[in-house]
Enzyme design. Sequence first.
Site: not given
Ligand SMILES: *Cc1c(COP(=O)(O)O)cnc(C)c1O
Length: 378
Positions: A42, A138, A272, A321
């Site tokens: 992700k 969550r 800056y 930036m």
């Molecule tokens: C992002 C995520 C992971 C990976 O987490 P890490 O701590 O980076 O290994 C695993 N499971 C879920 C549901 C996540 O959202």
Amino acid sequence: MSDLLLNDKRAWIEISYKNLENNIREIKRVISPNSDIMAIVKANAYGHGMIQISKMLNKIGINSFAVATLSEGIKLRENNIKGDILILGYTGIKDIEKVIEYDLTQTIVDFEYAEKISKLNIDTKLKAHIKINTGMNRIGESYKNIDNIIKMYRINNIQITGIYTHLCAAESKDEKDVEFTSEQISKYDECIQKIRKLGINPGKTHIQNSYGILNYPKCNYDYVRPGIIMYGAYCDDVCNITRAKVNIKPVLSLKAQITAIKDISKGESVSYDRTFLADRDIKIATVSIGYADGYPRNLSGKGAKVLVNGKLADIIGKICMDQLMIDVTDIPKIKQGDTVTLIGEEKEIAVEQIARKAETITNEIFSRLGDRLERIEV
Ligand SMILES: *Cc1c(COP(=O)(O)O)cnc(C)c1O
């Protein structure tokens, strides 16, 4: 990799296949032999470049992926990534047909969501993993509502292929957190037992994120879900002592080039707000990377370092930036076009150090690395 090619780039990321392969091997070494890796790619593979990383992982033999969003999943399919792709987040009901069209697997975020999907008129069953909430609060159906969880297996247009939960304090050594995590695991296990008792196949089981793997290596589920450690980093410079020891190596280096060099006299300011004032005559260099690329602005004035021509240099003044300035007084033979490394394997520029100085975790530093950066395989 030739410098000639790289020096034409403003700012870029180098990703190491060798180190990624090493990290996968190390993770496999500590997990149960029954567990497979579901690679978490992700957020553009934590900034590393989702397509490049996923292609490398396919080559290494990984055939299971997880993303946060539908569009990330579609992007993987459009780039011919092979294997199962689980969407970890919520997908709007209107887009469920796209999940099916692209052969993705959807997380069922709770019972209400499952009921909404059950009313859809779809030809092909939606592949889905049930998320159970065991304490993170969550997403996920509560572990307490086992009747609702069982009902999800009986919905006609959903094919449940897995069930999982998420640990929220696995990195902690604190006794209370360890107890909390163990309870999360037992609550999950109890749900799975109840499902099996009814003769229902729960599908693929999975719990462990990176610190679930490192601190609870005895777990024995179908998948583990490593993110940050697969990229060769700990979440910070404290959480690097874990029950299972792995020799992980950073997959990413962040680089940029020197675009200008100037002499600054004692008393002159740089950047800056004139927060940096030279207390002696110095030589400075401008580097073509800034906070819009994801290098945090709040590292200004925090003693952050970069590596140039094998030597460390201080970042001086406010980070802009698209550019920042460094003190190169003590660096010989510096010239326009030279490469600067801002994040890399060396201790002083390790991402854990950057994260500490920026008062965040490495996951955030990585995932904010921007689209302007080219990702190059080395
Ligand atoms: C992002 C995520 C992971 C990976 O987490 P890490 O701590 O980076 O290994 C695993 N499971 C879920 C549901 C996540 O959202």
